[in-house]
Design a protein around this motif. Sequence first.
Motif, PDB file in Angstrom:
ATOM      1  N   PRO A 147       0.836  -1.205   0.000  1.00 17.00           N
ATOM      2  CA  PRO A 147       0.000   0.000   0.000  1.00 17.00           C
ATOM      3  C   PRO A 147       0.866   1.248   0.000  1.00 17.00           C
ATOM      4  N   ASN A 148       0.509   2.179  -0.824  1.00 18.83           N
ATOM      5  CA  ASN A 148       1.401   3.315  -1.059  1.00 18.83           C
ATOM      6  C   ASN A 148       1.636   4.142   0.186  1.00 18.83           C
ATOM      7  N   GLN A 149       0.700   4.138   1.096  1.00 16.88           N
ATOM      8  CA  GLN A 149       0.909   4.968   2.282  1.00 16.88           C
ATOM      9  C   GLN A 149       2.050   4.413   3.123  1.00 16.88           C
ATOM     10  N   MET A 150       2.371   3.144   2.888  1.00 16.09           N
ATOM     11  CA  MET A 150       3.424   2.549   3.690  1.00 16.09           C
ATOM     12  C   MET A 150       4.799   2.806   3.089  1.00 16.09           C
ATOM     13  N   VAL A 151       4.899   2.526   1.806  1.00 15.84           N
ATOM     14  CA  VAL A 151       6.216   2.576   1.199  1.00 15.84           C
ATOM     15  C   VAL A 151       6.608   3.992   0.836  1.00 15.84           C
ATOM     16  N   MET A 152       5.752   4.647   0.121  1.00 16.70           N
ATOM     17  CA  MET A 152       6.060   6.000  -0.319  1.00 16.70           C
ATOM     18  C   MET A 152       4.951   6.937   0.120  1.00 16.70           C
ATOM     19  N   PRO A 153       4.961   7.300   1.340  1.00 17.02           N
ATOM     20  CA  PRO A 153       3.837   8.072   1.847  1.00 17.02           C
ATOM     21  C   PRO A 153       3.834   9.507   1.333  1.00 17.02           C
ATOM     22  N   TYR A 154       3.138   9.732   0.301  1.00 16.13           N
ATOM     23  CA  TYR A 154       2.940  11.102  -0.204  1.00 16.13           C
ATOM     24  C   TYR A 154       4.276  11.782  -0.455  1.00 16.13           C
ATOM     25  N   TYR A 155       5.133  11.097  -1.117  1.00 16.63           N
ATOM     26  CA  TYR A 155       6.457  11.642  -1.256  1.00 16.63           C
ATOM     27  C   TYR A 155       6.489  12.656  -2.392  1.00 16.63           C
ATOM     28  N   GLY A 156       6.670  13.900  -2.081  1.00 16.98           N
ATOM     29  CA  GLY A 156       6.910  14.900  -3.109  1.00 16.98           C
ATOM     30  C   GLY A 156       5.686  15.366  -3.862  1.00 16.98           C
ATOM     31  N   GLN A 157       5.247  14.576  -4.807  1.00 21.45           N
ATOM     32  CA  GLN A 157       4.372  15.116  -5.829  1.00 21.45           C
ATOM     33  C   GLN A 157       3.096  15.784  -5.311  1.00 21.45           C
ATOM     34  N   ASP A 158       2.528  15.232  -4.270  1.00 25.03           N
ATOM     35  CA  ASP A 158       1.263  15.775  -3.804  1.00 25.03           C
ATOM     36  C   ASP A 158       1.443  16.687  -2.608  1.00 25.03           C
ATOM     37  N   ALA A 159       2.469  17.468  -2.651  1.00 24.87           N
ATOM     38  CA  ALA A 159       2.860  18.234  -1.476  1.00 24.87           C
ATOM     39  C   ALA A 159       1.698  18.960  -0.825  1.00 24.87           C
ATOM     40  N   GLY A 160       0.900  19.670  -1.616  1.00 23.40           N
ATOM     41  CA  GLY A 160      -0.140  20.496  -1.020  1.00 23.40           C
ATOM     42  C   GLY A 160      -1.453  19.781  -0.858  1.00 23.40           C
ATOM     43  N   ASN A 161      -1.563  18.590  -1.364  1.00 23.21           N
ATOM     44  CA  ASN A 161      -2.877  17.966  -1.423  1.00 23.21           C
ATOM     45  C   ASN A 161      -3.210  17.169  -0.183  1.00 23.21           C
ATOM     46  N   ILE A 162      -2.952  17.783   0.945  1.00 23.68           N
ATOM     47  CA  ILE A 162      -3.187  17.096   2.198  1.00 23.68           C
ATOM     48  C   ILE A 162      -4.189  17.896   3.010  1.00 23.68           C
TER      49      ILE A 162
END
Lengths: 409, 409
Positions: free
Chosen positions: B13-28
């Motif tokens: 699951p992406n939240q585990m391995v690459m948790p929001y790394y970089g590309q979606d900086a503001g989309n939180i």
Amino acid sequence: MDRNNSYFALNLPNQMVMPYYGQDAGNICVVCGDFANGIKYGVFACNGCKGFFRRSVRDNRKYRCRFAADCIVIKDQRNACRACRLQKCLNAGMNPKAVQVERDKQLREIIEAENSGDESPGEGLSDSPIRVQKEVKEMETQTEQEEPPKQQIAILPPLESLDPDFNIPCTLFEREREIWSFEDDYLAYSSSADQKVEVPFEFVYSNPNMVSRRFKMTMAKYRLPCTSWFVHAFYSMHSGRKGLCMTDGTYHPYIGDENYYKREHFMTLFFEELEKIFYPMQNMMVEWKMDVFEYLLFKTIAALQEECCMSEKGRKIVKQAREKYVRSLYKYIRQKVKDPLKAGERLSHFLLLLNPLTALRMKTNELIGGDHQSQTQERRSPIEEEFDALMKDVHRSGVCEPEYIDIIN
Amino acid sequence: MDRNNSYFALNLPNQMVMPYYGQDAGNICVVCGDFANGIKYGVFACNGCKGFFRRSVRDNRKYRCRFAADCIVIKDQRNACRACRLQKCLNAGMNPKAVQVERDKQLREIIEAENSGDESPGEGLSDSPIRVQKEVKEMETQTEQEEPPKQQIAILPPLESLDPDFNIPCTLFEREREIWSFEDDYLAYSSSADQKVEVPFEFVYSNPNMVSRRFKMTMAKYRLPCTSWFVHAFYSMHSGRKGLCMTDGTYHPYIGDENYYKREHFMTLFFEELEKIFYPMQNMMVEWKMDVFEYLLFKTIAALQEECCMSEKGRKIVKQAREKYVRSLYKYIRQKVKDPLKAGERLSHFLLLLNPLTALRMKTNELIGGDHQSQTQERRSPIEEEFDALMKDVHRSGVCEPEYIDIIN
DNA sequence: CGCCGTCCACCGTTCACACGT
DNA sequence: TACGTGTGAACGGTGGACGGC
Ligand SMILES: [Zn+2]
Ligand SMILES: [Zn+2]
Ligand SMILES: [Zn+2]
Ligand SMILES: [Zn+2]
């Protein structure tokens, strides 16, 4: 984010689910055949199965079928067997991950709560912290007198009269006392290392009269390494001495103790790596004033460890037993400290002891099996040799070359 | 993907391995950390928080926290306390004035006109269950605009905006990800084993900008052996695979897995003693559905272990920090499962994991330091050697020959 | 396209009631 | 009979989808 990724589980497996076809198939609960008002947890399901599934998953309930695990689940008798109903829910593809955590209360209730007396929730606990304890008898409504008149062991007066949950810790404790007392009998059960042990713990500990004394010795001895450091810590704590107390009344003084300068050299060597783990553990017990009950229950928990040598079945038994005693300990603590919050905190602090305890056990094993012995071989006195042999046997047998443990049935 | 012939690609699951790394900086979502599809009512917010805020403001709802008004608001349990969720919406800067009155008013007016025909159009909607907002100003007394535009950390979005209690687990987690990601940099911090470490954990983890990257690596690496098996277990649990999953997405299949027959021989040898401890631990995590937060907090607890090499002061710091995170975990669990009894039980089950975890750590250390290596020396491939070296370095350095850990002040 | 709105399937809670003890 | 626990029909709240401007 989107919850959809948890809904995709429509894979209806092999089974006889879905006996209905046609356009109204969408209105049929795939579990019980009742009317289904839409998709619930990934499949068409009725309100009843929806609620049942949510409660079961959220509470992590474990059911067991009283029959052959093949009960028929249909509308009129879906409540007959919970195990089979839940199994059918899962087989039909209902997704446990779609069950969410508990939500806030409904607005209506919030307003009503506000109108009624102010309660100051979450901070409450205004009742007096001091209260006379008196509800021990409450547990005693147990009517199971099937056991023969128990011979009271003097050392453990209050324990026997309690919850049956506490029987095993008592028995364990008693066995252990025997072991440490009858040193002359040492060789008798020391040779049992190559003996197969095929009786479940529960059985042995709860039916002590049905197993031979020697066998009980073996069992208790087998579990000793898991708890021996803990036992030392407890004794030491009650001795008032600053040091590592043995069960025979001697002790190895720690820094700060008046007899510190009298330390045995070989003990110092042996213990110096361990005492930095040992004393923090003991300090924790002192800090939280662990009582005898907690000691016994915790020791049982610590003793019930899965080992590599156990069969699948044996491990399952050990796990269930351990969880049972964790619940017992929790129950006991809740009685002792009324505030449930503090009870959880106390419990957690005790469980944290498992960590240094395991570390001590394994490090001891490492030390004994390793080169510590050969290093000091030149100057070994008979006492040292005896000590080493004792430690080696006690600590080693349960960890490195343990007996085969399984259950009979 | 094809690392080498022994492992198989695996999607975690992406939240585990690459948790929001970089590309979606503001989309939180600044409220709950979920994915934010743009700006809502003035701040980045998810659909859920958008709807929740609109309904709350428009209906002028008054919630009340049942706890201490400091509930954790994150995606998975944002519905647990609406008072704290709304408060966090407001604190985060969501603007109540941006909520408009209901549209399609005419639609309901027609219906109501059919029933009564009497309606004041200006302020109306009196008897509709949905009330119009009118005392928004009361909420707007918030003048705390003193904060400058926060620079959002991209890597761990939901976590940063949370309780300060959770900062350290987040930082720890982040550091560890770095370590596993930058493999080419491995040798750089591998040589730091003889370096003195004299900074307290708390300080390092909570002021990451004040310490060099390399130093942080050392710290995190030092703590790795305490938790690495737990991390593997968590990854494996989420992969859905029956096997031991590595953080790079490969895994070593366990019995029952479809790729079982493809197991690597040397991994089988290495793992066969451990898996009987490993899988029960993992099963426990599966059974109790440990979530990401519990994972992070528990991992921190497990990492905060007193080691022999620490000074008295260092041990005290570690102990206090650990107890702090146990309390945090307890707090989190109490929010998640409301029943305090069940909360204590859940906490205790997690803490029981410490035991197999410690056992795994020490047994690994034993295996690696022992004769396992020499036994298979004949047929070792370069891959095996690399693996052995990695395991040896990672597991060994923290336990047997660790750096000196102390605190400055 | 971005940010408002509404819509409605689905998830949740609520509570009278059935059932076993 | 009273009591605690589980059930499920009814209803509230949530949030992804979509439409308007
Ligand atoms: Zn059904
Ligand atoms: Zn059945
Ligand atoms: Zn949100
Ligand atoms: Zn709250």
